[in-house]
Design a protein around this motif. Structure first.
Motif, PDB file in Angstrom:
ATOM      1  N   PHE A   1       0.794  -1.208  -0.078  1.00  0.00           N
ATOM      2  CA  PHE A   1       0.694   0.211  -0.165  1.00  0.00           C
ATOM      3  C   PHE A   1       0.670   1.012  -0.148  1.00  0.00           C
ATOM      4  O   PHE A   1       0.652   1.973  -0.324  1.00  0.00           O
ATOM      5  CB  PHE A   1      -0.737   0.089   1.458  1.00  0.00           C
ATOM      6  N   CYS A   2       1.899   1.398   1.177  1.00  0.00           N
ATOM      7  CA  CYS A   2       3.002   2.649   1.153  1.00  0.00           C
ATOM      8  C   CYS A   2       3.253   2.847  -0.647  1.00  0.00           C
ATOM      9  O   CYS A   2       3.346   3.609  -0.740  1.00  0.00           O
ATOM     10  CB  CYS A   2       3.971   2.487   2.105  1.00  0.00           C
ATOM     11  N   ILE A   3       4.026   2.103  -0.865  1.00  0.00           N
ATOM     12  CA  ILE A   3       4.552   2.062  -2.238  1.00  0.00           C
ATOM     13  C   ILE A   3       3.694   2.562  -3.480  1.00  0.00           C
ATOM     14  O   ILE A   3       4.180   2.894  -4.403  1.00  0.00           O
ATOM     15  CB  ILE A   3       5.460   0.292  -3.212  1.00  0.00           C
ATOM     16  N   ALA A   4       2.421   1.926  -3.339  1.00  0.00           N
ATOM     17  CA  ALA A   4       1.457   2.695  -4.046  1.00  0.00           C
ATOM     18  C   ALA A   4       1.538   3.655  -3.805  1.00  0.00           C
ATOM     19  O   ALA A   4       0.943   4.551  -5.135  1.00  0.00           O
ATOM     20  CB  ALA A   4       0.159   1.549  -4.057  1.00  0.00           C
ATOM     21  N   ILE A   5       1.087   3.763  -2.888  1.00  0.00           N
ATOM     22  CA  ILE A   5       0.853   5.329  -2.626  1.00  0.00           C
ATOM     23  C   ILE A   5       2.097   6.304  -3.474  1.00  0.00           C
ATOM     24  O   ILE A   5       2.162   7.174  -3.673  1.00  0.00           O
ATOM     25  CB  ILE A   5       0.443   6.270  -1.154  1.00  0.00           C
ATOM     26  N   LEU A   6       2.946   6.251  -3.173  1.00  0.00           N
ATOM     27  CA  LEU A   6       4.130   6.814  -3.339  1.00  0.00           C
ATOM     28  C   LEU A   6       4.482   6.707  -5.166  1.00  0.00           C
ATOM     29  O   LEU A   6       5.066   7.853  -4.997  1.00  0.00           O
ATOM     30  CB  LEU A   6       5.901   5.574  -2.826  1.00  0.00           C
TER      31      LEU A   6
END
Length: 57
Positions: A7-12
């Motif tokens: 999820f964090c990678i997708a947001i970044l």
């Protein structure tokens, strides 16, 4: 934990795309947005004429 990392990678990865789209509109950023159209040019809310190559009617 595994899903949180994804999820964090997708947001970044999406953040720069959203920022790039915001910069492609007349009178964006500190100009305050489009106030009105005058002689085919965008007049920004801060009173300046946009340098955009787009025309309005």
């Amino acid at each position: 934990m595994k899903y949180w990392s994804a999820f964090c990678i997708a947001i970044l990865m999406m953040a720069p795309v959203a920022q790039a789209n915001a910069q492609n509109t007349p009178c964006s950023g500190k100009m305050g947005g489009v106030s009105h159209c005058e002689n085919g040019k965008f007049v920004c809310k801060n009173g300046k004429i946009s340098q955009s190559k787009k025309t309005c009617s």
